[in-house]
Design an enzyme around this catalytic site. Structure first.
Site, PDB file in Angstrom:
ATOM      1  CB  SER A  25      41.296  48.860  44.211  1.00 43.69           C
ATOM      2  OG  SER A  25      40.429  49.863  44.700  1.00 43.69           O
ATOM      3  CE1 TYR A  46      36.782  46.148  42.234  1.00 43.55           C
ATOM      4  CE2 TYR A  46      36.871  47.924  43.845  1.00 43.55           C
ATOM      5  CZ  TYR A  46      37.302  47.353  42.653  1.00 43.55           C
ATOM      6  OH  TYR A  46      38.269  47.986  41.899  1.00 43.55           O
TER       7      TYR A  46
HETATM    8  P1  NDP Z   1      36.670  49.293  32.804  1.00 38.87           P
HETATM    9  O1  NDP Z   1      35.306  48.770  33.126  1.00 38.87           O
HETATM   10  O2  NDP Z   1      36.786  50.478  31.924  1.00 38.87           O
HETATM   11  O3  NDP Z   1      37.549  48.115  32.189  1.00 38.87           O
HETATM   12  C1  NDP Z   1      37.489  46.802  32.700  1.00 38.87           C
HETATM   13  C2  NDP Z   1      38.116  45.857  31.701  1.00 38.87           C
HETATM   14  O4  NDP Z   1      38.060  44.523  32.238  1.00 38.87           O
HETATM   15  C3  NDP Z   1      37.394  45.842  30.368  1.00 38.87           C
HETATM   16  O5  NDP Z   1      38.337  45.867  29.343  1.00 38.87           O
HETATM   17  C4  NDP Z   1      36.639  44.522  30.376  1.00 38.87           C
HETATM   18  O6  NDP Z   1      36.567  44.019  29.051  1.00 38.87           O
HETATM   19  C5  NDP Z   1      37.589  43.658  31.225  1.00 38.87           C
HETATM   20  N1  NDP Z   1      36.899  42.503  31.785  1.00 38.87           N
HETATM   21  C6  NDP Z   1      35.839  42.518  32.654  1.00 38.87           C
HETATM   22  N2  NDP Z   1      35.427  41.265  32.876  1.00 38.87           N
HETATM   23  C7  NDP Z   1      36.233  40.444  32.144  1.00 38.87           C
HETATM   24  C8  NDP Z   1      36.280  39.033  31.939  1.00 38.87           C
HETATM   25  N3  NDP Z   1      35.411  38.180  32.519  1.00 38.87           N
HETATM   26  N4  NDP Z   1      37.233  38.537  31.116  1.00 38.87           N
HETATM   27  C9  NDP Z   1      38.105  39.356  30.510  1.00 38.87           C
HETATM   28  N5  NDP Z   1      38.103  40.690  30.652  1.00 38.87           N
HETATM   29  C10 NDP Z   1      37.165  41.225  31.454  1.00 38.87           C
HETATM   30  O7  NDP Z   1      37.360  49.562  34.229  1.00 38.87           O
HETATM   31  P2  NDP Z   1      38.763  50.239  34.635  1.00 38.87           P
HETATM   32  O8  NDP Z   1      39.633  50.437  33.479  1.00 38.87           O
HETATM   33  O9  NDP Z   1      38.415  51.390  35.505  1.00 38.87           O
HETATM   34  O10 NDP Z   1      39.317  49.106  35.591  1.00 38.87           O
HETATM   35  C11 NDP Z   1      40.474  48.343  35.310  1.00 38.87           C
HETATM   36  C12 NDP Z   1      40.971  47.749  36.609  1.00 38.87           C
HETATM   37  O11 NDP Z   1      41.299  48.787  37.520  1.00 38.87           O
HETATM   38  C13 NDP Z   1      39.964  46.862  37.346  1.00 38.87           C
HETATM   39  O12 NDP Z   1      40.649  45.755  37.894  1.00 38.87           O
HETATM   40  C14 NDP Z   1      39.439  47.769  38.460  1.00 38.87           C
HETATM   41  O13 NDP Z   1      38.987  47.023  39.559  1.00 38.87           O
HETATM   42  C15 NDP Z   1      40.681  48.558  38.773  1.00 38.87           C
HETATM   43  N6  NDP Z   1      40.479  49.841  39.426  1.00 38.87           N
HETATM   44  C16 NDP Z   1      39.646  50.784  38.880  1.00 38.87           C
HETATM   45  C17 NDP Z   1      39.497  52.007  39.507  1.00 38.87           C
HETATM   46  C18 NDP Z   1      38.535  53.041  39.011  1.00 38.87           C
HETATM   47  O14 NDP Z   1      38.100  53.881  39.831  1.00 38.87           O
HETATM   48  N7  NDP Z   1      38.202  53.062  37.734  1.00 38.87           N
HETATM   49  C19 NDP Z   1      40.255  52.348  40.710  1.00 38.87           C
HETATM   50  C20 NDP Z   1      41.080  51.271  41.203  1.00 38.87           C
HETATM   51  C21 NDP Z   1      41.202  50.088  40.553  1.00 38.87           C
HETATM   52  P3  NDP Z   1      35.340  43.207  28.401  1.00 38.87           P
HETATM   53  O15 NDP Z   1      34.077  43.744  29.021  1.00 38.87           O
HETATM   54  O16 NDP Z   1      35.476  43.493  26.951  1.00 38.87           O
HETATM   55  O17 NDP Z   1      35.633  41.794  28.755  1.00 38.87           O
HETATM   56  C1  8X3 Z   2      37.969  51.402  42.510  1.00 38.34           C
HETATM   57  C2  8X3 Z   2      38.134  52.461  43.544  1.00 38.34           C
HETATM   58  O1  8X3 Z   2      37.140  53.408  45.702  1.00 38.34           O
HETATM   59  O2  8X3 Z   2      35.593  52.873  43.886  1.00 38.34           O
HETATM   60  O3  8X3 Z   2      38.731  50.296  42.859  1.00 38.34           O
HETATM   61  O4  8X3 Z   2      36.598  51.130  45.175  1.00 38.34           O
HETATM   62  S1  8X3 Z   2      36.810  52.444  44.616  1.00 38.34           S
END
Ligand code: NDP
Ligand code: 8X3
Length: 250
Positions: free
Chosen positions: A135, A148
């Site tokens: 991220s 985070y």
């Molecule tokens: P979502 O919340 O939509 O998806 C997160 C996923 O992670 C879900 O499928 C959830 O599935 C899974 N997950 C969470 N905890 C666990 C666990 N303990 N075991 C297994 N699976 C788990 O978020 P995003 O798609 O936005 O995020 C995906 C990735 O991208 C993350 O690593 C996030 O930090 C990163 N990211 C996101 C950004 C954003 O602005 N959205 C920007 C930059 C990075 P379930 O709950 O079914 O387990």
């Molecule tokens: C998610 C992007 O800027 O909310 O990783 O941390 S930010």
């Protein structure tokens, strides 16, 4: 030979779109997450090229059980997309809940490292690819980003250190570092179900969408084998940098 890719966090957001994009492009995809019912819905859509795997990254025992439960024809994993992760809260460090910190560390760092460690021998054997979801928070600090951002800095350095160890094996590693991205459950999870707060963040921002990330992942996988993209930072055009604040005494 059709490649098999394991994608974590497949039940929502980026992971869901990555599974769709990769299956469409001809890959066999194992989609992992805790919510098996969501993965079953994705299986309905994607058919035989998709295998839903219930797995909780915060439990090494559960990860072991999940991997051991894979049918023989799904055991040979070429590549790993470590996408699952979460942020909990946006409180200042001095006001934050330590349980939230623990969950972020267990999921984003320990779970990611454990799964990578478990699969790396296979990935080396098959000259595959590890793509980690970092991220911009792993590079740029912001108030409330405390643990985070620190977990994502871990993911970035882990990715680079993997490159150092894997040189000569043919295995590629990328740390993908997105900025503001909507169309996922990320902010709903961060703000613990506060839909209004989550929606406000994306208003008028024309943020990154899951499909953008999925297309980027496919692009990475399809680069020629002699190229390694070490880090890839992406922001929506609407997002930029600000001045560093200075607190002044009255
Ligand atoms: P979502 O919340 O939509 O998806 C997160 C996923 O992670 C879900 O499928 C959830 O599935 C899974 N997950 C969470 N905890 C666990 C666990 N303990 N075991 C297994 N699976 C788990 O978020 P995003 O798609 O936005 O995020 C995906 C990735 O991208 C993350 O690593 C996030 O930090 C990163 N990211 C996101 C950004 C954003 O602005 N959205 C920007 C930059 C990075 P379930 O709950 O079914 O387990
Ligand atoms: C998610 C992007 O800027 O909310 O990783 O941390 S930010």
């Amino acid at each position: 030979m059709v490649e098999t890719v394991l994608v974590t966090g497949a039940s929502a957001g980026f992971g869901w779109a990555i599974c769709q994009e990769l299956v469409k492009a001809g890959y066999r995809v194992i989609g992992a997450a805790r919510r098996l019912e969501k993965l079953q819905d994705l299986k309905e859509e994607l058919g035989d090229s998709f295998y839903p795997l219930a797995l909780d990254l915060t439990s090494t025992e559960n990860v072991n059980q999940g991997l051991a439960s894979l049918p023989n024809e799904w055991q040979e994993i070429d590549s790993l997309i470590n996408n699952a992760g979460l942020a909990l809260g946006l409180d200042k460090a001095q006001e934050a809940n330590f349980g939230d910190w623990e969950t972020m560390m267990m999921t984003n760092m320990v779970g990611l490292a454990y799964l990578t460690h478990a699969l790396l021998p296979k990935i080396v054997e098959r000259q595959g690819y590890v793509i980690n979801m970092g991220s911009i928070a792993g590079t740029y600090p912001y108030p409330g980003g405390n643990i985070y951002g620190a977990t994502k800095a871990f993911v970035k350095q882990f990715s680079l250190n993997l490159r150092a160890d894997l040189v000569g094996t043919g295995v590629r590693v990328t740390n993908l570092e997105p900025g503001l991205a909507g169309g996922t459950e990320f902010s709903l999870v961060r703000f613990k179900g506060d839909q209004d707060k989550a929606e406000q963040l994306y208003q008028g921002a024309n943020s990154i969408q899951p499909k953008d990330i999925a297309r980027t992942i496919l692009w990475l996988l399809e680069q020629p084998a002699h190229l390694n993209i070490n880090r890839l930072e992406i922001m929506p055009t609407s997002q930029s940098f600000g001045p560093l604040p200075v607190h002044r005494e009255p």
